[in-house]
Design a protein around this motif. Structure first.
Motif, PDB file in Angstrom:
ATOM      1  N   LEU A  13      13.279 -15.622  14.752  1.00 27.09           N
ATOM      2  CA  LEU A  13      12.659 -16.394  15.826  1.00 27.09           C
ATOM      3  C   LEU A  13      13.046 -17.879  15.772  1.00 27.09           C
ATOM      4  N   THR A  14      12.803 -18.527  14.657  1.00 26.47           N
ATOM      5  CA  THR A  14      13.206 -19.970  14.715  1.00 26.47           C
ATOM      6  C   THR A  14      14.671 -20.371  15.189  1.00 26.47           C
ATOM      7  N   VAL A  17      14.922 -19.904  18.983  1.00 27.85           N
ATOM      8  CA  VAL A  17      14.413 -21.273  19.627  1.00 27.85           C
ATOM      9  C   VAL A  17      15.163 -22.224  19.588  1.00 27.85           C
ATOM     10  N   ILE A 279       8.898 -17.659  23.306  1.00 36.35           N
ATOM     11  CA  ILE A 279      10.246 -18.427  23.018  1.00 36.35           C
ATOM     12  C   ILE A 279      10.894 -19.503  23.843  1.00 36.35           C
ATOM     13  N   TRP A 280      10.806 -18.856  24.884  1.00 29.00           N
ATOM     14  CA  TRP A 280      11.452 -19.859  25.867  1.00 29.00           C
ATOM     15  C   TRP A 280      10.475 -21.280  26.130  1.00 29.00           C
TER      16      TRP A 280
END
Length: 294
Positions: A13-14, A17, A279-280
């Motif tokens: 996820l990081t 992003v 996330i966006w």
């Protein structure tokens, strides 16, 4: 195994992003004919960035406190709106810290600036869509909720027999007990966002030459993106949690009509949409327009 999977998901996820934020930053490059007269703008940009960082740190601390103190799951559900509110307040403080142009001789331009000129089209439309979905979903869950065994309204999804007796009560259910704090936080976030956007549009320009105007426009647009992203986070993260909780409760409830079994997949789809939107918006918060001299 149970610890490793969430840790890997957090790393992915990081990375997602950061990657999206880099791509967004590369796509938003402001090119100037000369590198002159930008000192005031750079000072304004540093102050605005510092205010946003302070707002972000305060938001993280406040969200952690809310998550630990909220009763019956309301704390974790309100953590994201609190974080977004602090970031919006930080952005507002940065805009208020921007000094108006001054000096013995001042120039003025005849131009009309409106909020819609600076709002990012995609992020704004997405935030509006998520807001409508959140209000609609909470309207349905509030209308179908029942009180729990201690009489707290809107905490369970209950099914009843023809004689009015309760057959089954399943919780948690995002009824009024959870809905009103979320709706209140979103209303405050919307009002604060409007105030920040009004300030972005109304503040004066530090100069009228083409280079200064170009950077000033880029900074206004970036501040508007930050506000939109912060509000989007206020909506997206709670919506994801609400949709997942509602899907699990419906799936675990018996005696519901057969058509209600189509609700869990739809709710999971809403949760994925909200998570992807979060996330966006996180990537939007990390991105920054680049200024280059041609």
């Amino acid at each position: 195994m149970s610890i490793g999977i969430p840790f890997i998901a957090l790393i992915l996820l990081t990375l997602a992003v950061v990657l999206i934020s880099v791509l967004v930053s590369m796509a938003r490059t402001v090119r100037l004919p000369v590198d002159d007269g930008l000192r005031a703008l750079r000072t304004t940009a540093r102050r605005a960035l510092l205010a946003r960082v302070i707002g972000l740190v305060a938001g993280i601390v406040a969200a952690g406190l809310i998550a630990d103190t909220g009763a019956l799951g309301r704390g974790p559900m309100l953590a994201a709106p609190v974080l977004g509110l602090c970031l919006i307040l930080g952005t507002l403080a940065g805009e208020l810290a921007a000094k108006p142009p001054g000096g013995p001789i001042r120039d003025a331009s005849l131009e009309t600036r409106r909020i819609r000129h600076y709002l990012p089209r995609f992020s704004t439309s997405l935030a509006a869509t998520l807001s409508v979905i959140t209000v609609g979903l909470l309207t349905v869950t509030v209308a179908t909720a029942s009180a729990d065994d201690l009489g707290r309204p809107g905490r369970t999804l209950s099914t009843f027999s023809p004689d009015g007796m309760v057959r089954q009560s399943t919780s948690p259910w995002p009824g009024w007990f959870y809905a009103w704090p979320i709706l209140a936080a979103l209303a405050v976030a919307l009002v604060l966002s409007a105030l920040v956007l009004h300030r972005i549009v109304r503040r004066g320009r530090p100069g009228l030459d083409p280079a200064t105007r170009a950077v000033d426009e880029a900074q206004r647009a970036h501040s508007a993106r930050v506000v939109t992203a912060a509000y989007g986070l206020c909506v997206a993260l709670p919506l994801s949690g609400i949709a997942l909780i509602a899907a699990g409760t419906v799936k675990n409830s018996a005696y519901l009509p057969d058509w209600s079994m189509t609700a869990p997949p739809a709710l999971v789809g809403v949760a994925f949409l909200a998570a992807g939107s979060a996330i966006w918006y996180l990537a939007e918060l990390l991105s920054s327009p680049k200024v280059k001299v041609s």
